[in-house]
Write an enzyme that holds these catalytic residues in place. Structure first.
Site, PDB file in Angstrom:
ATOM      1  N   SER A 139       0.859  -1.184   0.000  1.00 45.51           N
ATOM      2  CA  SER A 139       0.000   0.000   0.000  1.00 45.51           C
ATOM      3  C   SER A 139       0.890   1.227   0.000  1.00 45.51           C
ATOM      4  O   SER A 139       2.068   1.155   0.398  1.00 45.51           O
ATOM      5  CB  SER A 139      -0.880   0.006   1.254  1.00 45.51           C
ATOM      6  N   TYR A 152      -2.478  -1.007  10.342  1.00 47.70           N
ATOM      7  CA  TYR A 152      -2.385  -1.135   8.887  1.00 47.70           C
ATOM      8  C   TYR A 152      -1.048  -0.608   8.376  1.00 47.70           C
ATOM      9  O   TYR A 152      -0.372  -1.264   7.579  1.00 47.70           O
ATOM     10  CB  TYR A 152      -3.550  -0.376   8.241  1.00 47.70           C
TER      11      TYR A 152
END
Length: 257
Positions: A139, A152
């Site tokens: 990401s 995350y």
């Protein structure tokens, strides 16, 4: 290019990014193994549809990516693994002092540790076959941080770091390991969030996209699943044989800032 004769395992692939990648792999001729934690008729039907549409072998293997033994069993149950695409992931947003311990543990397990377990299980077979591609869907948050996403961001940074280690350990072999770092991707899940975001801020859906959802993405355009799948296909090609241990940011300029 053709990936005929290769088998690609894609974790978290019964919807969204994972399913898009699986379809692109099948289009390129690879046999595909779909995965998620559910074991529904529709999961297996997805694999059957891909097999019929693209003329490849396709199957669905239920395995919970929060469990180490399931991650490793996925590789053995697949029967072969030339291309490993670690895509499974979940999200939770909260201030660090309020972040639930169980959510932290689940995100670290699914978003990061699962990639370790699947890679560890797959790499021996890749060495025996003399070829392999390990592609981790990380990401932009593997390269940048945002508030309220402690688990995350930690997991995605960890995936990027592990990718570099695997690349170094396989550098003298025809095996590569890379991470793709997408910005915001237009998936059905994100599409569903647009009206709610617009309502929350009292603005139009177009404004919600530009000013809220894509606030950090300079292009003000979503990354598409098809674009990510195309990058995966490229990384499996001969042209990418010397690309290893790196990140490819598909983020509309987010990490250029």
């Amino acid at each position: 290019m053709t990936l005929s004769g290769k088998t690609a395992i894609i974790t978290g692939s019964n919807s969204g990014i994972g399913l898009g990648i699986a379809r692109e792999m099948a289009k390129a001729g690879a046999n595909v193994v779909l995965n998620s934690f559910t074991d529904r008729d529709e999961d297996h039907a997805l694999a059957a549809e891909i097999a019929t549409e693209f003329g490849v072998q396709a199957k669905y293997v239920a395995a919970d990516m929060s469990k180490a033994e399931d991650c490793r069993r996925l590789i053995s149950d697949a029967g072969a693994c030339d291309i490993l695409i670690n895509n499974a992931g979940i999200q939770h947003v909260a201030a660090i002092e309020d972040f639930p311990t169980e959510k932290w543990d689940a995100i670290i397990a699914i978003n990061m540790s699962s990639a370790f377990h699947t890679t560890a299980a797959a790499i021996t077979g890749m060495r025996e076959n003399g070829w392999g591609r390990i592609i981790n869907i990380a990401s932009a948050h593997g390269l940048r941080a945002s508030p309220f996403k402690s688990a995350y961001v930690t997991a995605k940074h960890g995936v990027v770091g592990m990718t570099k280690v695997v690349a170094l350990e396989t550098a003298k072999e025809p095996i590569t390991a890379n991470a793709i770092c997408p910005g915001y991707v237009l998936t059905p899940l994100v599409e569903a969030q647009i009206p709610a975001t617009a309502k929350e801020y009292g603005i139009s859906e177009d404004e919600a996209i530009e000013k809220v959802i894509l606030a950090k993405q300079p292009s003000k355009e979503f990354v598409t699943v098809e674009q990510l799948a195309g990058i995966v296909t490229f990384l499996c090609s001969d042209a990418a044989a010397q690309i290893t241990g790196t990140t490819i940011a598909a983020d509309g300029g987010w990490t250029a800032q």
